[in-house]
Write a protein that holds these residues in place. Structure first.
Motif, mmCIF file in Angstrom:
data_model
loop_
_atom_site.group_PDB
_atom_site.id
_atom_site.type_symbol
_atom_site.label_atom_id
_atom_site.label_comp_id
_atom_site.label_asym_id
_atom_site.label_seq_id
_atom_site.Cartn_x
_atom_site.Cartn_y
_atom_site.Cartn_z
ATOM 1 N N PHE A 11 -46.708 -69.074 112.084
ATOM 2 C CA PHE A 11 -46.568 -69.801 113.350
ATOM 3 C C PHE A 11 -45.946 -71.152 113.010
ATOM 4 C CE2 PHE A 11 -47.879 -72.519 116.787
ATOM 5 C CZ PHE A 11 -47.900 -71.694 117.909
ATOM 6 N N VAL A 12 -44.811 -71.481 113.640
ATOM 7 C CA VAL A 12 -44.159 -72.736 113.290
ATOM 8 C C VAL A 12 -44.534 -73.832 114.288
ATOM 9 C CG1 VAL A 12 -42.206 -71.690 112.070
ATOM 10 C CG2 VAL A 12 -42.034 -72.114 114.519
ATOM 11 N N GLY A 13 -44.609 -75.038 113.783
ATOM 12 C CA GLY A 13 -44.951 -76.176 114.621
ATOM 13 C C GLY A 13 -44.295 -77.430 114.085
ATOM 14 N N ALA A 42 -39.190 -64.228 117.118
ATOM 15 C CA ALA A 42 -37.920 -63.894 117.770
ATOM 16 C C ALA A 42 -36.789 -64.617 117.046
ATOM 17 C CB ALA A 42 -37.980 -64.302 119.237
ATOM 18 N N PRO A 43 -35.690 -63.929 116.729
ATOM 19 C CA PRO A 43 -34.622 -64.533 115.945
ATOM 20 C C PRO A 43 -34.100 -65.812 116.598
ATOM 21 C CG PRO A 43 -34.195 -62.200 116.379
ATOM 22 C CD PRO A 43 -35.398 -62.570 117.146
ATOM 23 N N GLY A 44 -33.952 -66.859 115.806
ATOM 24 C CA GLY A 44 -33.372 -68.116 116.275
ATOM 25 C C GLY A 44 -34.311 -68.982 117.094
ATOM 26 N N SER A 45 -35.539 -68.539 117.325
ATOM 27 C CA SER A 45 -36.439 -69.319 118.191
ATOM 28 C C SER A 45 -37.197 -70.359 117.373
ATOM 29 C CB SER A 45 -37.428 -68.396 118.900
ATOM 30 O OG SER A 45 -38.336 -67.860 117.971
ATOM 31 N N LEU A 46 -37.449 -71.502 117.992
ATOM 32 C CA LEU A 46 -38.281 -72.541 117.377
ATOM 33 C C LEU A 46 -39.590 -72.594 118.163
ATOM 34 C CD1 LEU A 46 -35.511 -75.216 116.896
ATOM 35 C CD2 LEU A 46 -36.621 -73.875 115.099
ATOM 36 N N GLU A 53 -53.550 -74.759 119.667
ATOM 37 C CA GLU A 53 -53.706 -76.210 119.805
ATOM 38 C C GLU A 53 -52.963 -76.861 118.639
ATOM 39 O OE1 GLU A 53 -55.153 -77.797 122.187
ATOM 40 O OE2 GLU A 53 -56.073 -76.076 123.200
ATOM 41 N N GLU A 54 -52.226 -77.930 118.941
ATOM 42 C CA GLU A 54 -51.430 -78.585 117.886
ATOM 43 C C GLU A 54 -52.315 -79.074 116.749
ATOM 44 O OE1 GLU A 54 -48.626 -81.390 119.386
ATOM 45 O OE2 GLU A 54 -47.864 -81.913 117.416
ATOM 46 N N GLU A 55 -53.522 -79.524 117.121
ATOM 47 C CA GLU A 55 -54.414 -80.058 116.084
ATOM 48 C C GLU A 55 -54.914 -78.978 115.119
ATOM 49 O OE1 GLU A 55 -58.519 -79.979 118.679
ATOM 50 O OE2 GLU A 55 -57.111 -81.629 118.916
ATOM 51 N N ASP A 56 -54.797 -77.698 115.533
ATOM 52 C CA ASP A 56 -55.245 -76.605 114.645
ATOM 53 C C ASP A 56 -54.172 -76.178 113.652
ATOM 54 O OD1 ASP A 56 -57.655 -76.546 115.900
ATOM 55 O OD2 ASP A 56 -57.135 -74.903 117.275
ATOM 56 N N LEU A 57 -52.960 -76.705 113.819
ATOM 57 C CA LEU A 57 -51.860 -76.246 112.948
ATOM 58 C C LEU A 57 -51.978 -76.856 111.554
ATOM 59 C CD1 LEU A 57 -48.764 -76.403 115.350
ATOM 60 C CD2 LEU A 57 -50.388 -74.530 114.975
#
Ligand code: SF4
Ligand code: SF4
Length: 484
Positions: free
Chosen positions: A479-481, A383-387, A450-454
């Protein structure tokens, strides 16, 4: 470009008296000043005409029934330029299929090149809708109402009278009704028969544009078949213009056998063929029947000409004359220049071999593209502008916009599955995400990992687009993290 029309037509100045010496100075349907000369083509009968009549019945049936034929719920042929939606043999093509469409166009044009190199303008004489409608429908109605060429000339020259008005009103009335049918048939190939039916039956105020096009198409075809006629082939059709670049001495065309015919001279009463030959005369008895029947107003004895649509009328006319004078048929026939000069049969030339290789490669590419084409076209964009958002319990979420184009003739229920990572995909909104047939739909999608999978700030994801458990397509996205 159109030839200016001179009213009233001079009924006796028709090209039927074309002067072979100046045929290159002006086209057959215009005099030297550029004024239109109306063609009064004489009725013809013969083997080729009967074959063409049968062929035209088949083609007309296909043309008029075509818009109503459906394959897998899709039109047999629909070229909806307005909505940029195309259906060929029941396969729906979208703007996203531009490459396939471009390859299909290349196949079409290369096919035409090969075909024209080998068989000249066979298409024009036998299958072109303009020729079929003009010669097999409108011309026949004209004969039925106005009579043969000499009666048409007499009617044109006659002063206005109740009889002439009645003839003109009947003919152009029937032409107008037929033009309405032809125009609407073409229109239904553009918008689809369902839409045409809707335009006809719905409140006219809701379909002003559609109704305007229906009227314009009717007027266009009326103008073409009532007035413009052979000029459409001579001036408008690009195929007729570039044929001269494709024909060579091995191309099969409708041709006059000048070796056999020249030394043309009228037949003397009681003169036997042997006496003619002994006197240095050819088989052409200079009766002009081949010219009288020509719908484009040319004399085929002058050689291959741009105006010739290979309609075969002159072959039949000459064969009938040859039967009467006791000479073999075929003074005018399908032949190549080499066929006439050297007696050679049709050759598969180097140029045709090259075109064939290119055509085979293009057809193969086209088939591969069609058969590997997905039923859906999916775009999954962040989605535009989304973090990213922290979803709690060590989970990170991203929000995406999902757009799916359904190219089939049935609704598709879409679900997404992560293919290369553990996590969840939620298609937002109430109930199933259904993409209507021949349409597109858009929604939002939430992906949680899961954050650890990023892998860090950007993780590559592969997502399967499924419908009822069947994988339709795989899409890739990022996928941003948080940075690690
Ligand atoms: S119809 Fe045949 S014989 Fe008559 S002018 Fe034409 S080519 Fe000659
Ligand atoms: S020259 Fe013969 S084949 Fe060509 S358009 Fe005239 S009648 Fe038809």
């Amino acid at each position: 470009m159109s030839i200016p029309s001179k009213e009233p037509y001079d009924p006796l100045s028709a090209q039927q008296q074309a002067n072979p010496a100046d045929f290159r100075d002006h086209i057959g349907t215009a005099d030297k000043k550029g004024y239109r000369q109306w063609i009064y083509a004489k009725k013809v009968d013969g083997k080729w005409f009967r074959w063409r009549t049968w062929m035209s019945w088949v083609l007309l049936a296909i043309m008029f029934v075509g818009p109503f034929v459906r394959i897998n719920g899709n039109p047999l042929l629909m070229i909806n330029i307005v909505e940029r939606k195309f259906s060929i043999l029941g396969q729906i093509f979208w703007p996203q299929d531009t490459f396939i469409f471009a390859v299909a166009m290349l196949v079409f044009f290369v096919g035409i090149m090969i075909f024209t190199t080998a068989f000249g303008r066979l298409w024009c004489g036998w299958t072109c809708p303009q020729t079929v409608m003009m010669e097999m429908v409108f011309r026949k109605i004209e004969y039925w109402i106005d009579g043969d060429a000499h009666e048409q000339r007499a009617l044109a020259a006659a002063p206005w009278s109740p009889h002439k008005i009645w003839k003109r009103v009947s003919k152009y009335g029937v032409f107008f009704v037929l033009s309405f049918i032809v125009g609407n048939t073409l229109f239904s190939y553009i918008v689809g028969s369902d839409k045409l039916f809707q335009i006809i039956t719905d409140d006219p105020r809701n379909h002003v544009t559609g109704l305007t096009f229906m009227i314009l198409f009717t007027l266009l075809f009326f103008a073409i078949f009532a007035r413009f006629r052979e000029q459409a082939c001579t001036f408008i059709c690009p195929y007729g213009r570039f044929q001269s670049a494709l024909l060579d001495e091995n191309t099969m065309v409708v041709a006059y056998d000048y070796k056999r015919g020249e030394g043309r001279a009228p037949l003397k009463r009681g003169q036997a063929p042997e006496q003619r030959k002994a006197g240095g005369k050819g088989d052409c008895v200079n009766c002009h029947q081949c010219v009288a029947v020509c719908p484009t107003g040319i004399d085929i004895r002058n050689g291959v000409q741009m105006e010739c649509v290979n309609c075969t009328a002159c072959i039949d006319a000459c064969d009938n004359v040859m039967d009467k004078v006791g000479q073999p048929r075929g003074l005018i026939r399908y032949a190549s220049l080499n066929g006439i000069e050297k007696g050679e049969s049709l050759k598969f030339t180097a140029r045709m071999k090259l075109y064939s290789v290119i055509l085979t490669a293009l057809i193969t590419l086209f088939l591969v593209l069609v058969f590997t084409r997905s039923d859906v076209e999916t775009a999954l964009l962040r989605a535009p502008g989304s973090l990213f958002q922290k979803a709690g319990e060590g989970r990170i979420s991203n929000i995406y916009t999902l757009r799916v184009v359904n190219k089939t003739g049935h609704d598709i229920a879409v679900e997404l599955r992560l293919l290369n990572s553990e996590g969840t995909v939620k298609v937002l909104g109430a109930g199933e995400f259904i993409v209507p047939k021949e349409n597109s739909a858009q929604t939002s999608v939430l992906i949680e990992l899961e954050e650890e999978d990023l892998d860090g700030a950007s993780t590559h994801l592969e997502i399967g687009v499924y419908s009822h458990g069947k994988l339709l397509e795989t899409v890739k996205t990022a996928f941003v993290g948080p940075r690690k």
